[in-house]
Design a protein around this motif. Structure first.
Motif, mmCIF file in Angstrom:
data_model
loop_
_atom_site.group_PDB
_atom_site.id
_atom_site.type_symbol
_atom_site.label_atom_id
_atom_site.label_comp_id
_atom_site.label_asym_id
_atom_site.label_seq_id
_atom_site.Cartn_x
_atom_site.Cartn_y
_atom_site.Cartn_z
ATOM 1 N N LEU A 20 30.233 44.767 34.075
ATOM 2 C CA LEU A 20 31.789 44.639 34.406
ATOM 3 C C LEU A 20 32.481 43.587 33.793
ATOM 4 C CD1 LEU A 20 33.512 45.366 36.883
ATOM 5 C CD2 LEU A 20 32.784 43.591 38.150
ATOM 6 N N PHE A 21 33.592 43.845 33.291
ATOM 7 C CA PHE A 21 34.605 42.951 32.887
ATOM 8 C C PHE A 21 35.854 42.631 33.848
ATOM 9 C CE2 PHE A 21 38.409 41.774 30.364
ATOM 10 C CZ PHE A 21 38.102 40.478 29.702
ATOM 11 N N VAL A 22 36.083 41.516 34.111
ATOM 12 C CA VAL A 22 37.031 41.105 35.219
ATOM 13 C C VAL A 22 38.316 40.273 34.477
ATOM 14 C CG1 VAL A 22 37.396 39.692 37.225
ATOM 15 C CG2 VAL A 22 35.368 40.684 37.154
ATOM 16 N N VAL A 23 39.256 40.812 34.745
ATOM 17 C CA VAL A 23 40.553 40.385 34.117
ATOM 18 C C VAL A 23 41.311 39.362 35.301
ATOM 19 C CG1 VAL A 23 42.919 40.707 33.313
ATOM 20 C CG2 VAL A 23 41.005 42.179 32.719
ATOM 21 N N ASP A 24 41.219 38.188 35.107
ATOM 22 C CA ASP A 24 41.607 37.061 36.123
ATOM 23 C C ASP A 24 42.798 36.289 35.585
ATOM 24 O OD1 ASP A 24 41.904 35.101 37.832
ATOM 25 O OD2 ASP A 24 39.916 34.583 38.303
ATOM 26 N N ARG A 25 43.873 36.448 35.912
ATOM 27 C CA ARG A 25 45.116 35.830 35.445
ATOM 28 C C ARG A 25 44.878 34.478 35.673
ATOM 29 N NH1 ARG A 25 50.911 35.679 37.846
ATOM 30 N NH2 ARG A 25 51.617 34.339 36.840
ATOM 31 N N GLY A 26 44.186 33.766 36.668
ATOM 32 C CA GLY A 26 43.828 32.460 36.882
ATOM 33 C C GLY A 26 43.160 31.862 36.013
#
Length: 148
Positions: free
Chosen positions: A34-40
């Motif tokens: 799983l790759f997570v895109v987290d703007r923060g």
């Protein structure tokens, strides 16, 4: 033995070590990378991204393309162990998204890399690994980089 293992993967050495551990210890389990895109927390997210929908969409597409590159690396690693991996991309705060992915993918174990020496930021805000240990509905195994 777990039936489905979730491996948060960002291409770092620790994520690679976590994936190698899963492939060697649970070769018959289903594995989702799983790759997570987290703007923060994403260092490519410049201040202001998301202020305009077109910019957000463009940035998100670039991050999804980056995820595909990482998935190629992860698949190469898994192939070394003759393990097949599924892949997924989540969008949102890291810990929340990973915890939510346990239900989405039916995972009964999370294996994540954890730093051996926490940085100042991790001590102040908490690391992803410690957040998962505290909040995950399934067991979490942390893989630490040997301290040299």
């Amino acid at each position: 033995m777990p039936s489905h293992v979730l491996v948060p993967y960002d291409g770092s050495m620790l994520a690679e070590q976590a994936l190698r551990y899963v492939c060697s210890e649970f070769p018959t389990s289903e594995v989702t990378v799983l790759f997570v895109v987290d703007r923060g927390t994403d260092e490519t997210a410049a201040a202001g991204w998301g202020d305009h929908p077109s910019e957000w969409d463009q940035w998100l597409e670039e991050r999804r393309e980056h995820a595909e590159e990482l998935f190629e690396e992860a698949t190469t690693i898994a192939d070394e162990y003759d393990v097949t991996v599924e892949t997924g991309v989540g969008v949102g705060p890291l810990v929340d998204t990973i915890v939510g992915a346990t239900d989405e993918y039916g995972a009964d174990l999370i294996v994540v890399g954890a730093h051996g020496r926490p940085s100042l930021e991790a001590r102040i805000f908490g690391s992803v690994a410690s957040g998962l240990v505290r909040r995950s509905p399934v067991p979490v195994t942390t893989i630490r980089k040997p301290v040299t």
